[in-house]
Design an enzyme around this catalytic site. Structure first.
Site, short mmCIF file in Angstrom:
data_model
loop_
_atom_site.label_atom_id
_atom_site.label_comp_id
_atom_site.label_asym_id
_atom_site.label_seq_id
_atom_site.Cartn_x
_atom_site.Cartn_y
_atom_site.Cartn_z
N LYS A 92 49.98 29.71 49.89
CA LYS A 92 50.61 28.64 49.10
C LYS A 92 52.09 28.53 49.42
O LYS A 92 52.76 29.53 49.69
CB LYS A 92 50.39 28.91 47.61
CG LYS A 92 48.90 28.87 47.22
CD LYS A 92 48.67 29.18 45.76
CE LYS A 92 48.98 30.63 45.43
NZ LYS A 92 48.56 31.00 44.06
N CYS A 112 46.61 30.51 38.71
CA CYS A 112 45.33 30.57 37.99
C CYS A 112 44.63 29.21 38.01
O CYS A 112 43.46 29.09 38.38
CB CYS A 112 45.54 31.01 36.55
SG CYS A 112 46.38 32.59 36.37
#
Length: 449
Positions: free
Chosen positions: A174, A211
């Site tokens: 990411k 998450c």
């Protein structure tokens, strides 16, 4: 048919990350969310105060209870806590065979460690080989690879390394921790590098980002999406969740997974409610025609102020409401971004009083003002001749100034009427304010009656 996704993760008592974020994401993405709780944390937006982990047997029992009854179409892991839990999860998922997204959670947003040092090696050698997708951020990827990652090229090498060394089919490094105007996620899949980017947001709402992102990917896999399509959708999902984050707390605010479904629902509700109000206009067309000013009227309604950012979030009538042959007629159906004048006024009102979500401009007449007073309406009178020159020159400044002047008179609560006495070349008008467009039209009708 309903699809089932399971999150195998910890509980965040603040509700921003862990299974709270995951289940909200599953619901927003249209899959049924199941849970296997690994650890309980006492935390909020700025610190983790205490952690207690369950037994590996209990974690396994939760997974099997869901599997034996509903089946599991995809799953994801978050905080696993100990090497024993990681071993158990890897073994159980390996036997059951559902696609797994591993978010290798190591450190909380507050900086607190969420995995024991001896568990990292087990995560590498036991869990990553079982995973279909891994979603490390830059610090996690550096720890998994031993590399220093400072650029997209470094991220590409790290993603390929994790695939080659640990066997994870899809690896996403990411880009949230990398520099640049775009947040670029580097994806290794089937021998090729793919990149997905969104504009970088300067936001405090980053708690639960990993998450919700990994849960969105798992939801996509559960629905049968190709991995790259699942990642693409998840990237847009998490951008929305960050942009419209939950502005509460002293630390890192929570992302808002429900924005994905709430905003489209809000826009639909706004159009429906404005449409109902316009039907009321049509059924009282002759009476309301008497209230139309020379510049014509408009009726606007903003979506929930938590999600309103600009005039594109205000529904109004394109072409306005006109006096045609003695009847008030809307020129078209409710449309977002159709108004600048009334939309700016509504946005200025809701920024101070979130209940004031709708408004309509009508002609100025001292008799109408007196009638409103007799009805007990709260009225603010604004003289635009007092408007500072620098405000007049600023785009949209006048509407903001008019509203601020009105709210100053009422102590911050939106009035029922804002009487604008006009200025040189500017027609005086009355703005009728309410919670809904139907309430606004009903107020106008009462004044006219």
């Amino acid at each position: 048919m309903w699809r089932v996704a399971i999150t195998i993760a910890g509980l965040d008592s603040g509700g921003g990350a862990g299974i709270h974020a995951d289940v909200k994401t599953f619901a927003a993405m249209g899959v049924h969310g199941a849970t296997a709780l690994t650890c309980v944390t006492a935390q909020n937006t700025y610190e983790v105060r205490e952690v207690q982990c369950l037994s590996p047997a209990m974690v396994r029992a939760q997974i099997l209870a869901v599997w034996d009854d509903m089946g599991i179409d995809a799953g994801k892991t978050g905080m696993l806590g100990t090497r024993e839990i990681i071993e158990e999860v890897a073994s159980t998922v390996e036997k059951l065979g559902f696609p797994l997204v591993v978010d290798p959670v190591m450190v909380a947003k507050s900086g607190a460690p969420l995995i024991s040092d001896d568990a990292v090696d087990v995560l590498k050698k036991r869990l990553l080989p079982v995973a279909k997708v891994a979603t490390p951020n830059r610090p996690e990827a550096e720890r998994l690879t031993g590399m220093s990652i400072a650029s997209e090229k470094d991220a590409e090498r790290a993603a390929e390394y994790i695939h080659r060394e640990y066997g994870t089919e899809v690896v996403i490094v990411k880009g949230g921790h990398l520099a640049g105007g775009e947040a670029v996620d580097v994806v290794y899949y089937r021998g090729a590098i793919h990149k997905f980017s969104t504009p970088r947001l300067d936001s405090r709402a980053t708690h639960g980002t990993g998450c919700a992102y990994s849960a969105a990917i798992a939801a996509g896999l559960a629905k049968g999406l190709d991995p790259l399509e699942a990642v693409k959708t998840a990237k847009q999902f998490i951008y929305t969740a960050i942009k419209y984050g939950v502005a509460r707390g002293k630390g890192h605010w929570a992302v808002n997974p429900t924005a994905w479904v709430e905003i489209p629902a809000e826009r639909w509700r706004a159009v429906e409610e404005l449409g109902a109000a316009l039907e009321l206009v049509r059924s009282n067309a002759e009476k309301l025609a008497k209230a139309i000013p020379e510049v014509q009227s408009n009726l606007g309604y903003v979506i929930d102020p938590r999600y309103a950012r600009d005039t594109g979030d205000v529904a109004a009538v394109p072409g306005r409401i006109v006096n045609y042959m003695g009847e008030a007629r809307p020129s078209g159906p409710p449309t977002f971004g159709a108004s600048s004048h009334i939309a700016r006024k509504i946005l200025a009102l809701t920024s101070r009083d979130p209940r004031a979500r709708s408004a309509m401009n009508i002609r100025y007449d001292p008799e109408l003002v007196e009638r409103a007073k007799a009805l007990g309406f709260k009225i603010a009178v604004v003289d635009r001749r007092r408007e500072p020159e620098e405000v007049k020159k600023r785009e949209g400044g006048t509407m903001q100034w008019v509203v601020e002047e009105a709210l100053r008179q009422t102590g911050g609560a939106a009035p029922d009427l804002i009487v604008d006495l006009g200025d040189w070349g500017k027609e005086p008008q009355i703005t009728v304010v309410g919670r809904t467009p139907t309430e606004v039209v009903e107020k106008v009708l009462k004044i006219l009656s």
